[in-house]
Design a protein around this motif. Structure first.
Motif, PDB file in Angstrom:
ATOM      1  N   ALA A 105       0.829  -1.205   0.000  1.00 38.15           N
ATOM      2  CA  ALA A 105       0.000   0.000   0.000  1.00 38.15           C
ATOM      3  C   ALA A 105       0.864   1.256   0.000  1.00 38.15           C
ATOM      4  CB  ALA A 105      -0.921  -0.005   1.214  1.00 38.15           C
ATOM      5  N   LEU A 106       2.034   1.205   0.648  1.00 39.35           N
ATOM      6  CA  LEU A 106       2.917   2.372   0.689  1.00 39.35           C
ATOM      7  C   LEU A 106       3.620   2.608  -0.641  1.00 39.35           C
ATOM      8  CD1 LEU A 106       4.525   1.861   4.221  1.00 39.35           C
ATOM      9  CD2 LEU A 106       2.694   3.434   3.579  1.00 39.35           C
ATOM     10  N   VAL A 107       3.640   1.579  -1.479  1.00 47.38           N
ATOM     11  CA  VAL A 107       4.235   1.744  -2.809  1.00 47.38           C
ATOM     12  C   VAL A 107       3.462   2.791  -3.614  1.00 47.38           C
ATOM     13  CG1 VAL A 107       4.626   0.592  -5.035  1.00 47.38           C
ATOM     14  CG2 VAL A 107       5.249  -0.555  -2.901  1.00 47.38           C
ATOM     15  N   ILE A 108       2.151   2.833  -3.421  1.00 48.59           N
ATOM     16  CA  ILE A 108       1.310   3.728  -4.232  1.00 48.59           C
ATOM     17  C   ILE A 108       1.683   5.190  -4.018  1.00 48.59           C
ATOM     18  CG2 ILE A 108      -1.049   4.462  -4.708  1.00 48.59           C
ATOM     19  CD1 ILE A 108      -1.975   1.664  -3.922  1.00 48.59           C
ATOM     20  N   PRO A 109       1.672   5.726  -2.780  1.00 49.58           N
ATOM     21  CA  PRO A 109       2.053   7.138  -2.633  1.00 49.58           C
ATOM     22  C   PRO A 109       3.513   7.400  -2.984  1.00 49.58           C
ATOM     23  CG  PRO A 109       1.771   6.107  -0.479  1.00 49.58           C
ATOM     24  CD  PRO A 109       1.245   5.142  -1.492  1.00 49.58           C
ATOM     25  N   ALA A 110       4.386   6.415  -2.751  1.00 47.61           N
ATOM     26  CA  ALA A 110       5.800   6.620  -3.073  1.00 47.61           C
ATOM     27  C   ALA A 110       5.998   6.786  -4.577  1.00 47.61           C
ATOM     28  CB  ALA A 110       6.630   5.433  -2.558  1.00 47.61           C
ATOM     29  N   VAL A 111       5.361   5.922  -5.364  1.00 47.17           N
ATOM     30  CA  VAL A 111       5.468   6.032  -6.823  1.00 47.17           C
ATOM     31  C   VAL A 111       4.754   7.280  -7.325  1.00 47.17           C
ATOM     32  CG1 VAL A 111       4.875   4.931  -9.022  1.00 47.17           C
ATOM     33  CG2 VAL A 111       5.725   3.547  -7.124  1.00 47.17           C
ATOM     34  N   ALA A 112       3.610   7.608  -6.698  1.00 48.71           N
ATOM     35  CA  ALA A 112       2.874   8.807  -7.117  1.00 48.71           C
ATOM     36  C   ALA A 112       3.723  10.062  -6.926  1.00 48.71           C
ATOM     37  CB  ALA A 112       1.569   8.925  -6.330  1.00 48.71           C
ATOM     38  N   LEU A 113       4.397  10.169  -5.783  1.00 46.56           N
ATOM     39  CA  LEU A 113       5.239  11.333  -5.518  1.00 46.56           C
ATOM     40  C   LEU A 113       6.474  11.332  -6.410  1.00 46.56           C
ATOM     41  CD1 LEU A 113       5.982  13.845  -3.895  1.00 46.56           C
ATOM     42  CD2 LEU A 113       6.999  12.333  -2.162  1.00 46.56           C
ATOM     43  N   GLY A 114       7.173  10.199  -6.427  1.00 45.65           N
ATOM     44  CA  GLY A 114       8.385  10.119  -7.238  1.00 45.65           C
ATOM     45  C   GLY A 114       8.099  10.291  -8.726  1.00 45.65           C
ATOM     46  N   GLY A 115       7.005   9.659  -9.189  1.00 46.12           N
ATOM     47  CA  GLY A 115       6.650   9.768 -10.598  1.00 46.12           C
ATOM     48  C   GLY A 115       6.281  11.183 -10.986  1.00 46.12           C
ATOM     49  N   THR A 116       5.562  11.876 -10.114  1.00 42.99           N
ATOM     50  CA  THR A 116       5.183  13.264 -10.405  1.00 42.99           C
ATOM     51  C   THR A 116       6.415  14.136 -10.566  1.00 42.99           C
ATOM     52  OG1 THR A 116       3.107  13.020  -9.178  1.00 42.99           O
ATOM     53  CG2 THR A 116       3.902  15.258  -9.570  1.00 42.99           C
ATOM     54  N   LEU A 117       7.356  13.994  -9.642  1.00 46.43           N
ATOM     55  CA  LEU A 117       8.587  14.785  -9.732  1.00 46.43           C
ATOM     56  C   LEU A 117       9.381  14.427 -10.987  1.00 46.43           C
ATOM     57  CD1 LEU A 117       9.719  14.643  -5.979  1.00 46.43           C
ATOM     58  CD2 LEU A 117       8.559  16.531  -7.164  1.00 46.43           C
ATOM     59  N   LEU A 118       9.461  13.139 -11.313  1.00 50.82           N
ATOM     60  CA  LEU A 118      10.205  12.701 -12.496  1.00 50.82           C
ATOM     61  C   LEU A 118       9.560  13.217 -13.777  1.00 50.82           C
ATOM     62  CD1 LEU A 118      12.357  10.956 -13.918  1.00 50.82           C
ATOM     63  CD2 LEU A 118      10.750   9.032 -13.754  1.00 50.82           C
ATOM     64  N   PHE A 119       8.228  13.096 -13.866  1.00 51.65           N
ATOM     65  CA  PHE A 119       7.531  13.499 -15.095  1.00 51.65           C
ATOM     66  C   PHE A 119       7.613  15.009 -15.310  1.00 51.65           C
ATOM     67  CE2 PHE A 119       4.605   9.608 -14.397  1.00 51.65           C
ATOM     68  CZ  PHE A 119       5.604   8.780 -14.898  1.00 51.65           C
ATOM     69  N   LYS A 120       7.655  15.774 -14.217  1.00 46.34           N
ATOM     70  CA  LYS A 120       7.779  17.221 -14.363  1.00 46.34           C
ATOM     71  C   LYS A 120       9.216  17.619 -14.721  1.00 46.34           C
ATOM     72  CE  LYS A 120       3.935  18.614 -11.369  1.00 46.34           C
ATOM     73  NZ  LYS A 120       3.197  19.337 -12.418  1.00 46.34           N
ATOM     74  N   TRP A 121      10.164  16.807 -14.263  1.00 41.89           N
ATOM     75  CA  TRP A 121      11.574  17.078 -14.561  1.00 41.89           C
ATOM     76  C   TRP A 121      11.919  16.677 -15.987  1.00 41.89           C
ATOM     77  CZ3 TRP A 121      15.938  13.276 -14.101  1.00 41.89           C
ATOM     78  CH2 TRP A 121      17.176  13.889 -14.342  1.00 41.89           C
ATOM     79  N   ARG A 122      11.457  15.487 -16.381  1.00 43.72           N
ATOM     80  CA  ARG A 122      11.705  14.994 -17.745  1.00 43.72           C
ATOM     81  C   ARG A 122      10.392  15.056 -18.524  1.00 43.72           C
ATOM     82  NH1 ARG A 122      16.388  12.039 -18.611  1.00 43.72           N
ATOM     83  NH2 ARG A 122      15.668  12.128 -20.770  1.00 43.72           N
ATOM     84  N   GLU A 123      10.193  16.138 -19.216  1.00 46.97           N
ATOM     85  CA  GLU A 123       8.961  16.328 -19.965  1.00 46.97           C
ATOM     86  C   GLU A 123       8.901  15.357 -21.144  1.00 46.97           C
ATOM     87  OE1 GLU A 123       8.617  20.368 -21.132  1.00 46.97           O
ATOM     88  OE2 GLU A 123       8.556  21.148 -19.091  1.00 46.97           O
ATOM     89  N   GLY A 124       7.677  14.981 -21.495  1.00 43.55           N
ATOM     90  CA  GLY A 124       7.477  14.085 -22.618  1.00 43.55           C
ATOM     91  C   GLY A 124       7.171  12.652 -22.228  1.00 43.55           C
TER      92      GLY A 124
END
Length: 312
Positions: free
Chosen positions: A100-119
């Motif tokens: 269950a903790l994987v979900i918020p961890a990926v959500a936070l990390g993925g958001t930061l990654l997607f905003k950093w690496r556009e596309g």
């Protein structure tokens, strides 16, 4: 690029599987009502953009009719029994929370990654895409670690959706209601009333009306997202942002938090306050609300002060 369409497809497929499992559950006397409800919801996610306004409107009416006429029930489902779950909990302990903790961890990390690496993900939808990916990754981690039978997670998901019932679609409907209110000019009407109530030149009065209005409209409509366009059009934009030159980010962010204070105090927020009481089999159906009021009211007062202090 991962778009919002991917999220719709994943969600639609889940509801489609839920509909099929519901139809096959003979322990539920209203299984076909459940199957129709979740099947229509799956259709809205998978093909809503092709149905048009009339088609989607008819779909929503059918959903309301199924729920309104009491055609949703709950069966036992083919999943693990209480003894097996107790044994697994004793064996794994608190580590069972790791997937269950994987979900918020990926959500936070993925958001930061997607905003950093556009596309990589659709612009403006990075958080939703990351949340969807986090759910999928957490499910895969659960399969690899716990090794359940393939259908058990799906059956558990279906069982939970049956327990939640019609309240599962309430947030979307109430958010849509807020958009309808905004288009209908409700914000202008409320703004006229607020203009009479707020003393001329009173910044604190405008902040107080905005925060309290967010909480009260949320209590009426059950969702801060529904209250936001109304109160922002009535007080937030014309007074706090344009007249008093407030910071839009602070006004809107803390304004939403003020609305969430209303969420804690209303049965209209059924998925937050009524569903947990039902799942926990509480004798007092408003027991969750009673426990939250002591937090909600002081927090609302703090939000008023924060907007007044930080935004101007």
């Amino acid at each position: 690029m991962i778009t919002l369409g991917f999220v719709y497809i994943v969600t639609g497929l889940f509801f489609a599987v839920t509909a099929l499992l519901s139809a096959a559950d003979r322990s539920n006397q209203k299984r076909f009502g459940n199957a129709a409800f979740w099947g229509l919801l799956a259709l809205s996610f998978l093909a809503g953009d092709r149905l048009g306004d009339l088609g989607n409107g008819m779909l929503v009416i059918c959903l309301v009719a199924i729920a309104g006429f009491g055609q949703l029930g709950q069966g036992s489902g083919r999943t693990t029994d209480a003894a097996a779950r107790a044994a697994e909990a004793l064996k794994r302990g608190a580590k069972l929370f790791l997937p269950a903790l994987v979900i918020p961890a990926v959500a936070l990390g993925g958001t930061l990654l997607f905003k950093w690496r556009e596309g990589i993900a659709q612009q403006g939808q990075e958080t939703i895409v990351a949340l969807c990916l986090g759910t999928i990754i957490a499910l895969l981690c659960g399969y690899i670690w716990l090794k359940p039978k393939p259908m058990i997670p799906l059956q558990e998901g279906r069982r939970l959706m049956d327990a939640v019932g019609w309240a599962a679609v309430l947030p979307q409907m109430l958010a849509s209601l807020g958009a309808v209110f905004a288009l209908a000019g409700v914000g202008d009407v409320v703004g006229g009333i607020a203009g009479v109530a707020i003393p001329d030149g009173s910044l604190f009065g405008a902040v107080l009306v905005y925060a309290l209005g967010m909480a009260l409209f949320t209590m009426i409509m059950g969702n801060a997202f529904a209250a936001f366009p109304v109160m922002t059009a009535a007080v937030g934009l014309p007074l706090l942002i344009r007249t008093y030159d407030g910071d839009p980010a602070i006004v809107c962010a803390i304004g939403m938090l003020s609305g969430f204070c209303g969420t804690l105090m209303t049965p209209m927020a059924a998925n937050f306050n009524i569903v947990p009481a039902a799942l926990l089999d509480l004798k007092d159906r408003n027991g969750v609300i009673r426990q939250q009021i002591g937090t909600a009211i002081p927090l609302l007062g703090v939000n008023v002060l924060l907007i007044w202090w930080l935004a101007f």
